[in-house]
Design a protein around this motif. Structure first.
Motif, PDB file in Angstrom:
ATOM      1  N   ALA A  41      45.097  33.084  54.525  1.00  0.00           N
ATOM      2  CA  ALA A  41      43.714  33.025  54.043  1.00  0.00           C
ATOM      3  C   ALA A  41      43.680  33.218  52.524  1.00  0.00           C
ATOM      4  N   GLN A  42      42.933  34.210  52.043  1.00  0.00           N
ATOM      5  CA  GLN A  42      42.848  34.426  50.597  1.00  0.00           C
ATOM      6  C   GLN A  42      44.144  34.992  50.019  1.00  0.00           C
ATOM      7  N   VAL A 285      39.754  34.297  62.231  1.00  0.00           N
ATOM      8  CA  VAL A 285      38.830  35.415  62.003  1.00  0.00           C
ATOM      9  C   VAL A 285      38.610  35.611  60.510  1.00  0.00           C
ATOM     10  N   ASP A 286      39.683  35.619  59.728  1.00  0.00           N
ATOM     11  CA  ASP A 286      39.563  35.797  58.278  1.00  0.00           C
ATOM     12  C   ASP A 286      38.765  34.656  57.655  1.00  0.00           C
ATOM     13  N   ASN A 287      38.998  33.431  58.118  1.00  0.00           N
ATOM     14  CA  ASN A 287      38.284  32.261  57.617  1.00  0.00           C
ATOM     15  C   ASN A 287      36.779  32.420  57.837  1.00  0.00           C
ATOM     16  N   PRO A 373      42.750  30.346  47.187  1.00  0.00           N
ATOM     17  CA  PRO A 373      44.082  30.959  47.196  1.00  0.00           C
ATOM     18  C   PRO A 373      44.213  31.892  45.996  1.00  0.00           C
ATOM     19  N   MET A 374      45.281  32.643  45.935  1.00  0.00           N
ATOM     20  CA  MET A 374      45.548  33.425  44.735  1.00  0.00           C
ATOM     21  C   MET A 374      45.539  32.488  43.515  1.00  0.00           C
ATOM     22  N   ALA A 375      44.897  32.917  42.429  1.00  0.00           N
ATOM     23  CA  ALA A 375      44.799  32.156  41.172  1.00  0.00           C
ATOM     24  C   ALA A 375      43.905  30.927  41.291  1.00  0.00           C
ATOM     25  N   ALA A 376      43.044  30.870  42.310  1.00  0.00           N
ATOM     26  CA  ALA A 376      42.095  29.758  42.441  1.00  0.00           C
ATOM     27  C   ALA A 376      41.277  29.619  41.165  1.00  0.00           C
TER      28      ALA A 376
END
Length: 440
Positions: A41-42, A285-287, A373-376
């Motif tokens: 996820a994120q 679930v996270d989404n 994502p990380m660094a989006a």
């Protein structure tokens, strides 16, 4: 189930194709589930350049870039909160003291202890992977838009006061300065702009449905998240583990740590304890959590995206100032996933303005690891006629990059990915006006 935005974007896409533009579809239809990294996820590590560097469309003849409005998430980091690392260890230790861990379970405990020890003193901090992500983004930014980074460029960078965001900003600006030593830069991270970089919540008293209520009462019911393979691998008596040893909590805690491993350079790998379907079930679930937080869903009155309305207003003001300026200018902002998600959804970038009111089907239309994502990052790049200095607003074009790839806005154009700034500004003003209506 409602897919209101899908219908509207089909109409927009049809009008663009009628005009002859090569516009990508604005309707997502996923045929496959995420891989083990995307299931983070994120926590998904920024996929550029590992999964390819986006190819950009050349500017229309006679146009050159002169301004950028940007918001970016911090890069890869350690997880936040000591309990994230220590609690699974404590629960596994209790199971071990009762003789309930298999050899595989004891090996998991050994590795989790190593990770928990390595984490100490690094709560939520940027990792070396995160530093590298932002240097890479800056490097490609400079190569993609060299006209933006000259001896006459003014670059203003602001960050959330959180240290991982400040370091992300510092890495990006340092790389831009290394490649373009003549640019004039300013960096700031202060309380005066904290609410802009990291809005605390919906900024009016007429609040949307409480997303915490959804998180607590609704999300888990929408996903059959089967942990039986993990539990059988770790515990001697799976039924006892479920009843008395909090096996589900151990699964969720260990999985969260495992999925974050992609944010580190070879520190650990816990993926072998999880099947891909187990990770994908957790991801669903996270989404849904992130969609409820910032998505354009009627489940929360379509209001959560407007938590970043002041950021949008700041971007419009920055662009208005730049249009009448002779020098190239760049406005960089650094913050959090909690801002990127509502920003992307409010702007209806790509397919992410979709309104889904059935969380069982959400993963077919909306995926958080693509949004943040990380660094989006989101980059608005402005173009004007070459060699003419300040331009009239009606002569300015703009395109939008989401994670460095050209994306669509719900606005007609016959020159995609380039849009008339006057049309984009009108679209943004409509969003500002809609917010005022919501808050009445």
């Amino acid at each position: 189930m409602k897919y209101r935005s899908i219908l509207s974007v089909l109409v927009v896409a049809a009008s663009m194709m009628t005009a002859g533009a090569k516009t990508p579809s604005r309707v997502a239809d996923y045929k496959t589930m995420p891989d083990r990294y995307q299931s983070g996820a994120q926590q998904y590590a920024y996929p550029v350049p590992e999964k390819g560097i986006p190819v950009l469309t050349p500017a229309p003849k006679g146009y050159e870039p002169f301004h950028m409005e940007h918001y970016g998430r911090h890069g890869s980091r350690w997880l936040i909160g000591e309990n994230v690392y220590s609690k699974p260890v404590q629960l596994l230790e209790r199971a071990d003291s009762l003789g309930q861990l298999t050899p595989s379970g004891r090996e998991l405990l050994r590795r989790m202890r190593i990770v928990a020890e390595a984490y100490k003193g690094h709560d939520g901090e940027l990792t070396e992977v995160g530093h590298r992500q932002h240097r890479g983004i800056a490097n490609r930014m400079s190569k993609n838009f060299p006209q933006l980074f000259t001896d006459s460029t003014y670059l203003d960078a602001r960050s959330s006061m959180v240290i991982r965001c400040i370091l992300s900003m510092a890495n990006e600006v340092a790389e831009l300065e290394r490649l373009n030593p003549g640019i004039h830069t300013r960096q700031d991270a202060s309380a005066s702009t904290q609410d802009l970089m990291a809005p605390p919540g919906f900024p009016c008293t007429n609040r949307p449905a409480d997303d915490n209520t959804w998180r607590r009462d609704s999300l888990a019911a929408h996903v059959n998240n089967d942990h039986s393979a993990f539990i059988a691998k770790v515990f001697k008596d799976p039924e006892l583990a479920k009843r008395e040893l909090k096996a589900d909590k151990i699964f969720n805690g260990a999985a969260k740590v495992a999925l974050n491993s992609q944010s580190h350079d070879g520190l650990y790998d816990l993926y072998e304890w999880f099947t891909l379907p187990e990770l994908q079930g957790k991801w669903k679930v996270d989404n849904a959590k992130w969609y409820i937080h910032g998505g354009n869903t009627s489940l929360t009155g379509n209001r959560p995206p407007y938590r970043v309305i002041n950021l949008l207003r700041d971007m419009v003001q920055g662009a208005d100032t730049a249009v009448v300026s002779k020098n190239p200018t760049v406005n960089l902002r650094f913050g959090h996933d909690s801002v990127v998600v509502p920003l992307v959804c409010m702007l209806e970038l790509g397919t992410y303005g979709v309104d889904v009111d059935n969380l069982d089907k959400l993963h077919d239309y909306w995926r958080d690891y693509e949004v943040t994502p990380m660094a989006a990052n989101v980059q608005f790049v402005f173009y004007r006629p070459e060699g003419k200095g300040a331009a009239r607003p009606e002569d300015v074009l703009v395109k939008v990059l989401h994670n460095e790839a050209e994306t669509t806005l719900p606005i007609p154009t016959d020159t995609w990915p380039y849009y008339k700034w006057t049309d984009v500004r009108s679209f943004m003003q409509t969003k500002l006006d809609t917010f005022n209506t919501l808050c009445k």
